[in-house]
Design an enzyme around this catalytic site. Structure first.
Site, mmCIF file in Angstrom:
data_model
loop_
_atom_site.group_PDB
_atom_site.id
_atom_site.type_symbol
_atom_site.label_atom_id
_atom_site.label_comp_id
_atom_site.label_asym_id
_atom_site.label_seq_id
_atom_site.Cartn_x
_atom_site.Cartn_y
_atom_site.Cartn_z
ATOM 1 N N ASP A 19 0.672 -1.246 0.227
ATOM 2 C CA ASP A 19 -0.025 0.125 0.033
ATOM 3 C C ASP A 19 0.942 1.252 -0.109
ATOM 4 O OD1 ASP A 19 -2.711 1.115 0.393
ATOM 5 O OD2 ASP A 19 -1.780 2.019 2.070
ATOM 6 N N GLU A 45 1.076 -0.350 -5.258
ATOM 7 C CA GLU A 45 0.297 0.815 -5.393
ATOM 8 C C GLU A 45 0.993 1.880 -5.738
ATOM 9 O OE1 GLU A 45 -3.653 2.848 -3.396
ATOM 10 O OE2 GLU A 45 -2.002 2.493 -2.252
#
Length: 275
Positions: A19, A45
């Protein structure tokens, strides 16, 4: 951090989504995951920003990367009613190499904004998922979630705060409205489920032919599968060239094959053309 990831792998985890990888130097991430066993899936990401110095390409040394541009671009094409270029998404500038790109129509963040489609878009979301599963660019990720009216609303929980198991109705599919907290189960919608099987059947075969006529787009993967989609608001009847061998086929997007019979009307290929 590396030891923690090793411990998770020992428990049966196959890989990791990083993330907000964009906010960490790629060299640091490479140092953390570099010692993990070969074959460990890493997907970072990294959201592409216009003119920003940090780009998704800088993280390809860490592993694979989510390609946010695909979902945004396909949403614009569907909302505009033109799919002519949808089958070519990923081939232009501003896209990651196909072998390290993971595409998606929506995720837990974008469904709460307007940059991509979400369950509230019903048939348009179905159309986008079909295109993602039909595409030979990258690898598709299907998202499935719960209904909400407040963008900060959490998932359904019991009295102790434990998230309830997802429960999908037998008739899961796009509806006019869902009550807050209801599991939407996009992955179980009839057309989406049928297209998962379609993609399994075509395997790694590349897109071998494209055809379009107004809002209607058809593409084929090798000689194993053809998909036809209509972004218009009215039904259309078209004759589509296909590399499929002549014969009768089931429209798997209309429903599963039950006891050897098609749920929907069979599709007949004659002289390399289907209607």
């Amino acid at each position: 951090l590396a030891a923690y990831l090793q411990d998770l792998l020992s428990l049966g985890v196959d890989g990791f989504r990083i993330d907000a990888a964009k906010h960490m130097p790629p060299e640091d991430l490479e140092a953390i995951v570099g010692g993990l066993p070969a074959g460990t899936r890493i997907i970072s990401e990294v959201i592409r920003g216009s003119g920003e110095p940090v780009t998704p390409e800088q993280y390809l040394g860490v592993g694979d990367v989510f390609e946010f541009s695909w979902g945004k671009d396909v949403a614009g094409m569907i909302r505009g009613g033109s799919l002519r270029l949808a089958s070519e998404l990923g081939s232009g500038q501003g896209y990651l190499p196909s072998d390290q790109a993971w595409i998606f129509v929506e995720n837990h963040d974008t469904e709460r904004g307007s940059s991509t489609l979400g369950y509230q878009d019903g048939a348009e979301l179905v159309l986008a998922d079909v295109l993602a599963l039909a595409s030979d660019y990258g690898r598709p990720v299907l998202y499935s979630g719960y209904a909400f009216s407040d963008r900060d609303q959490g998932p359904p929980q019991d009295a102790s705060g434990r998230v309830l198991d997802a429960s999908c109705a037998g008739d899961a599919g796009p509806r006019e409205a869902y009550p807050d907290g209801a599991w939407v189960c996009q992955h179980a919608w009839t057309t989406v489920l049928g297209m998962v099987g379609w993609r399994d059947a075509v395997g790694q075969d590349p897109v071998s032919s494209r055809w379009d006529d107004g809002p209607v787009l058809a593409l084929s993967r090798g000689e194993r599968g053809t998909v036809v989609v209509n972004a218009g608001s009215t039904p259309a009847s078209v004759d589509v060239p296909t590399p499929l061998a002549d014969g009768r086929y089931c429209d798997v997007a209309a429903g599963p094959v039950v006891d050897g019979l098609c749920s929907g009307d069979p599709v007949v290929v004659v002289d390399g053309t289907l209607t």
